[in-house]
Write a protein that holds these residues in place. Structure first.
Motif, PDB file in Angstrom:
ATOM      1  N   PRO A   1     -58.495 -15.627  25.250  1.00 47.71           N
ATOM      2  CA  PRO A   1     -59.811 -16.843  24.985  1.00 47.71           C
ATOM      3  C   PRO A   1     -60.517 -17.169  26.045  1.00 47.71           C
ATOM      4  CG  PRO A   1     -57.466 -17.563  23.841  1.00 47.71           C
ATOM      5  CD  PRO A   1     -57.479 -15.854  24.695  1.00 47.71           C
ATOM      6  N   ALA A   2     -59.142 -17.459  27.137  1.00 45.21           N
ATOM      7  CA  ALA A   2     -60.409 -17.593  28.477  1.00 45.21           C
ATOM      8  C   ALA A   2     -61.419 -17.184  29.623  1.00 45.21           C
ATOM      9  CB  ALA A   2     -59.045 -18.538  29.414  1.00 45.21           C
ATOM     10  N   CYS A   3     -60.652 -16.082  28.999  1.00 48.33           N
ATOM     11  CA  CYS A   3     -61.314 -14.347  29.872  1.00 48.33           C
ATOM     12  C   CYS A   3     -62.345 -14.048  28.945  1.00 48.33           C
ATOM     13  CB  CYS A   3     -60.438 -13.257  29.860  1.00 48.33           C
ATOM     14  SG  CYS A   3     -61.401 -11.788  30.319  1.00 48.33           S
ATOM     15  N   ALA A   4     -63.351 -14.283  27.350  1.00 51.51           N
ATOM     16  CA  ALA A   4     -64.056 -14.015  26.691  1.00 51.51           C
ATOM     17  C   ALA A   4     -64.855 -15.800  27.369  1.00 51.51           C
ATOM     18  CB  ALA A   4     -63.241 -13.930  25.521  1.00 51.51           C
ATOM     19  N   ARG A   5     -64.308 -17.065  27.485  1.00 50.36           N
ATOM     20  CA  ARG A   5     -65.146 -17.735  27.521  1.00 50.36           C
ATOM     21  C   ARG A   5     -66.046 -18.391  29.124  1.00 50.36           C
ATOM     22  NH1 ARG A   5     -61.438 -21.643  26.270  1.00 50.36           N
ATOM     23  NH2 ARG A   5     -61.016 -21.313  28.654  1.00 50.36           N
ATOM     24  N   ALA A   6     -64.512 -17.508  29.914  1.00 47.05           N
ATOM     25  CA  ALA A   6     -65.550 -17.395  31.594  1.00 47.05           C
ATOM     26  C   ALA A   6     -66.868 -15.992  31.281  1.00 47.05           C
ATOM     27  CB  ALA A   6     -64.397 -16.911  31.842  1.00 47.05           C
TER      28      ALA A   6
ATOM     29  N   PHE B   1     -46.134 -21.393  18.876  1.00 44.37           N
ATOM     30  CA  PHE B   1     -46.849 -21.203  17.273  1.00 44.37           C
ATOM     31  C   PHE B   1     -48.428 -22.332  17.902  1.00 44.37           C
ATOM     32  CE2 PHE B   1     -48.840 -25.207  14.827  1.00 44.37           C
ATOM     33  CZ  PHE B   1     -48.977 -24.561  13.594  1.00 44.37           C
ATOM     34  N   TYR B   2     -48.524 -22.678  18.754  1.00 43.51           N
ATOM     35  CA  TYR B   2     -49.217 -23.622  19.548  1.00 43.51           C
ATOM     36  C   TYR B   2     -50.824 -22.178  19.889  1.00 43.51           C
ATOM     37  CZ  TYR B   2     -48.072 -28.204  17.332  1.00 43.51           C
ATOM     38  OH  TYR B   2     -47.591 -29.272  16.549  1.00 43.51           O
ATOM     39  N   LEU B   3     -50.005 -21.793  20.787  1.00 33.28           N
ATOM     40  CA  LEU B   3     -50.404 -20.695  21.662  1.00 33.28           C
ATOM     41  C   LEU B   3     -51.387 -19.812  20.580  1.00 33.28           C
ATOM     42  CD1 LEU B   3     -48.359 -19.802  24.171  1.00 33.28           C
ATOM     43  CD2 LEU B   3     -49.874 -20.666  25.223  1.00 33.28           C
TER      44      LEU B   3
ATOM     45  N   LEU C   1     -56.525 -18.146  18.041  1.00 34.17           N
ATOM     46  CA  LEU C   1     -57.547 -18.635  16.570  1.00 34.17           C
ATOM     47  C   LEU C   1     -58.248 -19.605  16.458  1.00 34.17           C
ATOM     48  CD1 LEU C   1     -54.294 -18.095  14.004  1.00 34.17           C
ATOM     49  CD2 LEU C   1     -55.841 -16.521  14.529  1.00 34.17           C
ATOM     50  N   GLU C   2     -58.360 -19.973  17.100  1.00 32.76           N
ATOM     51  CA  GLU C   2     -59.480 -21.627  16.840  1.00 32.76           C
ATOM     52  C   GLU C   2     -60.250 -20.802  18.262  1.00 32.76           C
ATOM     53  OE1 GLU C   2     -57.749 -25.591  15.021  1.00 32.76           O
ATOM     54  OE2 GLU C   2     -57.643 -24.723  16.970  1.00 32.76           O
ATOM     55  N   ALA C   3     -60.031 -19.906  19.439  1.00 39.09           N
ATOM     56  CA  ALA C   3     -61.397 -19.764  19.688  1.00 39.09           C
ATOM     57  C   ALA C   3     -62.126 -18.530  19.149  1.00 39.09           C
ATOM     58  CB  ALA C   3     -60.132 -19.769  21.500  1.00 39.09           C
ATOM     59  N   ALA C   4     -61.245 -17.495  18.713  1.00 39.40           N
ATOM     60  CA  ALA C   4     -61.794 -16.521  18.636  1.00 39.40           C
ATOM     61  C   ALA C   4     -63.719 -16.129  17.798  1.00 39.40           C
ATOM     62  CB  ALA C   4     -61.120 -15.856  17.264  1.00 39.40           C
ATOM     63  N   ASP C   5     -64.228 -15.776  17.422  1.00 36.54           N
ATOM     64  CA  ASP C   5     -65.375 -15.896  17.003  1.00 36.54           C
ATOM     65  C   ASP C   5     -65.038 -15.210  14.928  1.00 36.54           C
ATOM     66  OD1 ASP C   5     -67.269 -16.854  18.940  1.00 36.54           O
ATOM     67  OD2 ASP C   5     -66.605 -14.940  20.534  1.00 36.54           O
ATOM     68  N   LEU C   6     -64.707 -14.219  15.370  1.00 40.34           N
ATOM     69  CA  LEU C   6     -64.232 -14.063  14.447  1.00 40.34           C
ATOM     70  C   LEU C   6     -62.601 -13.054  14.396  1.00 40.34           C
ATOM     71  CD1 LEU C   6     -65.420 -12.381  12.032  1.00 40.34           C
ATOM     72  CD2 LEU C   6     -65.389  -9.891  13.168  1.00 40.34           C
ATOM     73  N   VAL C   7     -62.391 -13.345  12.793  1.00 40.26           N
ATOM     74  CA  VAL C   7     -60.593 -13.467  12.825  1.00 40.26           C
ATOM     75  C   VAL C   7     -60.315 -11.652  11.473  1.00 40.26           C
ATOM     76  CG1 VAL C   7     -58.429 -13.768  12.352  1.00 40.26           C
ATOM     77  CG2 VAL C   7     -59.641 -15.038  13.941  1.00 40.26           C
ATOM     78  N   ILE C   8     -59.701 -11.230  11.838  1.00 39.99           N
ATOM     79  CA  ILE C   8     -59.737  -9.997  10.865  1.00 39.99           C
ATOM     80  C   ILE C   8     -58.008  -9.590  10.663  1.00 39.99           C
ATOM     81  CG2 ILE C   8     -59.627  -7.831  10.180  1.00 39.99           C
ATOM     82  CD1 ILE C   8     -62.452  -8.603  12.190  1.00 39.99           C
ATOM     83  N   CYS C   9     -57.947 -10.219   9.153  1.00 46.56           N
ATOM     84  CA  CYS C   9     -56.868 -10.201   8.551  1.00 46.56           C
ATOM     85  C   CYS C   9     -56.727  -8.633   7.516  1.00 46.56           C
ATOM     86  CB  CYS C   9     -55.991 -11.657   7.606  1.00 46.56           C
ATOM     87  SG  CYS C   9     -56.228 -13.487   8.472  1.00 46.56           S
TER      88      CYS C   9
ATOM     89  N   LYS D   1     -65.978 -16.698   9.710  1.00 40.95           N
ATOM     90  CA  LYS D   1     -64.854 -16.848  10.896  1.00 40.95           C
ATOM     91  C   LYS D   1     -63.587 -15.646  10.921  1.00 40.95           C
ATOM     92  CE  LYS D   1     -63.884 -19.331  14.430  1.00 40.95           C
ATOM     93  NZ  LYS D   1     -63.128 -19.826  15.617  1.00 40.95           N
ATOM     94  N   LEU D   2     -63.582 -15.081   9.121  1.00 42.70           N
ATOM     95  CA  LEU D   2     -62.366 -14.328   9.063  1.00 42.70           C
ATOM     96  C   LEU D   2     -62.867 -13.605   7.875  1.00 42.70           C
ATOM     97  CD1 LEU D   2     -59.929 -17.285   7.170  1.00 42.70           C
ATOM     98  CD2 LEU D   2     -59.697 -15.680   8.842  1.00 42.70           C
ATOM     99  N   LEU D   3     -62.337 -12.215   8.525  1.00 48.36           N
ATOM    100  CA  LEU D   3     -62.513 -11.186   7.341  1.00 48.36           C
ATOM    101  C   LEU D   3     -60.932 -10.438   6.748  1.00 48.36           C
ATOM    102  CD1 LEU D   3     -64.799  -9.241   5.857  1.00 48.36           C
ATOM    103  CD2 LEU D   3     -64.710  -7.828   8.412  1.00 48.36           C
ATOM    104  N   PHE D   4     -61.507  -9.946   6.062  1.00 46.12           N
ATOM    105  CA  PHE D   4     -60.359  -8.998   5.037  1.00 46.12           C
ATOM    106  C   PHE D   4     -60.375  -7.489   6.068  1.00 46.12           C
ATOM    107  CE2 PHE D   4     -57.925  -7.701   1.556  1.00 46.12           C
ATOM    108  CZ  PHE D   4     -55.974  -7.378   2.343  1.00 46.12           C
ATOM    109  N   ILE D   5     -59.196  -6.677   5.668  1.00 44.03           N
ATOM    110  CA  ILE D   5     -59.633  -5.219   5.860  1.00 44.03           C
ATOM    111  C   ILE D   5     -58.084  -5.164   5.827  1.00 44.03           C
ATOM    112  CG2 ILE D   5     -60.624  -3.466   7.339  1.00 44.03           C
ATOM    113  CD1 ILE D   5     -62.136  -4.633   8.571  1.00 44.03           C
ATOM    114  N   ARG D   6     -58.161  -4.187   4.728  1.00 43.48           N
ATOM    115  CA  ARG D   6     -56.762  -2.763   4.529  1.00 43.48           C
ATOM    116  C   ARG D   6     -56.811  -2.482   5.669  1.00 43.48           C
ATOM    117  NH1 ARG D   6     -59.871  -2.855  -0.908  1.00 43.48           N
ATOM    118  NH2 ARG D   6     -57.747  -4.483  -2.282  1.00 43.48           N
ATOM    119  N   PRO D   7     -55.244  -1.950   5.713  1.00 40.70           N
ATOM    120  CA  PRO D   7     -55.001  -1.467   6.806  1.00 40.70           C
ATOM    121  C   PRO D   7     -54.840  -0.099   6.121  1.00 40.70           C
ATOM    122  CG  PRO D   7     -52.894  -2.859   5.393  1.00 40.70           C
ATOM    123  CD  PRO D   7     -54.116  -2.738   5.620  1.00 40.70           C
TER     124      PRO D   7
END
Length: 377
Positions: free
Chosen positions: A93-98, A124-126, A131-139, A156-162
């Motif tokens: 999160p910090a690196c991408a933001r910078a 949990f909080y970290l 997750l909240e900082a992400a532009d896209l989260v793949i599950c 902001k979510l996308l489901f892709i099967r393993p």
């Protein structure tokens, strides 16, 4: 694209194999083969570092070094593989933001129950922050998608099967004949199981299976068992297998992944309980080679195995139901073949790694384009 890649649980090349490491390495290799310049941003392991203050200086140093590395590499996108409460992403999160670049998590997970556990609260909080900082989260598990949707909007979510590469896991008649000459010379039905024999639920699963199969053997059922895998509990479990099942049980140790198809081809049934299994790559590998599966109907197993179609699942820890499923397949060769054929087809239709990751690649490219279009004045 130039992609900064981070695996907070286990970095590339980690000596202890696991399904997560296989999938994370597969994702890296796929993007590299597709022509992207993808590099590992850091080898930092964040597993429960929040509980070990003596590791915090290493974390701080890693953040500084990673920021400097990223400024030199100039990535177009930051991609983190598998962030969750035990191994949160504390670099991305910090690196991408910078750098002002998109931040993506592949295999994100979220569960509020960990907030109520003192030892897990910081993790949990970290993890929630990343997750909240992400532009896209793949599950890649339906349960994770549902849980993440409680926190994040659908866009902001996308489901892709393993998945896996079916060209690496296929049925080989010649290998079946060769391996069975050693493991089942009397041509008895061969049950195969694979697990990393760590001191956790994997070894518990092997021990439970051995105890159950001892009961099956005592009732006069003819079969052979082969167990693949290594780890700290290997010797103990091997002795247990020899005591309970005698010469009908063989522990084969660690087999290179590129040779596993030979043993799957030789077997008739793949059996493993799957205690607390988040998904289970071994279930996919076995099915891809045409093996029906016997396992528990719990946790992430039903996402990998379609009950009564590609295998037979039973309620967790109900031994009689589990053994009934094995006996059904032992007694019915045609059913084994039919389920195995359905299993191989299903893997190729739904869990082909190249097909699924191509869809993910398109999502990355779309995100990258839209991200920088929005930043234009």
């Amino acid at each position: 694209m130039r992609i900064a890649y981070f695996m907070p649980l286990k970095p590339l090349g980690h000596p202890r194999p696991s399904g997560d490491l296989v999938m994370g390495t597969g994702l890296y290799d796929f993007l590299k083969k597709r022509g992207h310049s993808i590099r590992l941003a850091s080898r930092l392991r964040t597993r429960q570092t929040y509980l070990h203050p003596w590791l915090w200086p290493e974390v701080i140093c890693s953040r500084l070094l990673t920021n400097k590395w990223a400024q030199d590499f100039k990535p177009d996108l930051w991609l983190t593989y598998h962030a969750y409460y035990k191994a949160p992403d504390i670099l991305g999160p910090a690196c991408a933001r910078a750098l002002g670049i998109p931040y993506v998590i592949f295999q994100g997970a979220y569960a509020t129950k960990h907030r109520r556990r003192p030892l897990h609260r910081a993790g949990f909080y970290l993890n929630r922050y990343s997750l909240e900082a992400a532009d896209l989260v793949i599950c890649n598990k339906k349960r994770d998608y549902r849980n993440c949707h409680r926190l994040l909007p659908e866009d902001k979510l996308l489901f892709i099967r393993p998945g896996l590469n079916p060209k690496e896991f296929y049925f080989s008649p010649s290998q079946r004949k060769q391996i069975r000459a050693h493991l089942a010379p009397d041509n008895a039905p061969l049950i195969l199981s694979t697990a990393m024999m760590r001191n956790d639920v994997k070894s518990q699963g092997v021990a439970w299976l051995l105890t159950a199969l001892d009961k099956l053997a005592r009732s006069g059922n003819n079969f052979r068992l082969a167990v693949i895998g290594d780890g700290p509990k290997h010797t103990e479990l091997k002795k247990m297998g020899e005591k309970l099942l005698g010469d009908r049980c063989r522990f084969l140790g660690r087999i290179p992944r590129n040779e596993l198809f030979r043993y799957y081809s030789a077997a008739d049934i793949f059996a493993f309980p799957g205690i607390n299994e988040s998904f289970g790559m071994a279930f996919l590998e076995a099915q891809s080679c045409g093996l029906p599966v016997v396992a528990f109907n719990g946790w992430g197993v039903p996402e990998a195995v379609e009950n009564t179609v590609t295998g037979l699942l039973s309620p967790p820890f109900e031994e009689d139901a589990f053994l009934k499923n094995i006996k059904t397949l032992l007694a019915n060769k045609e059913l084994r073949k039919a389920m195995g054929a359905h299993a191989a087809t299903r893997v190729r239709e739904e869990h082909d790694e190249n097909r699924n990751l191509s869809f993910f690649e398109k999502a990355l490219q779309k995100l990258h384009t839209n991200f920088f279009l929005k930043r234009r004045p």
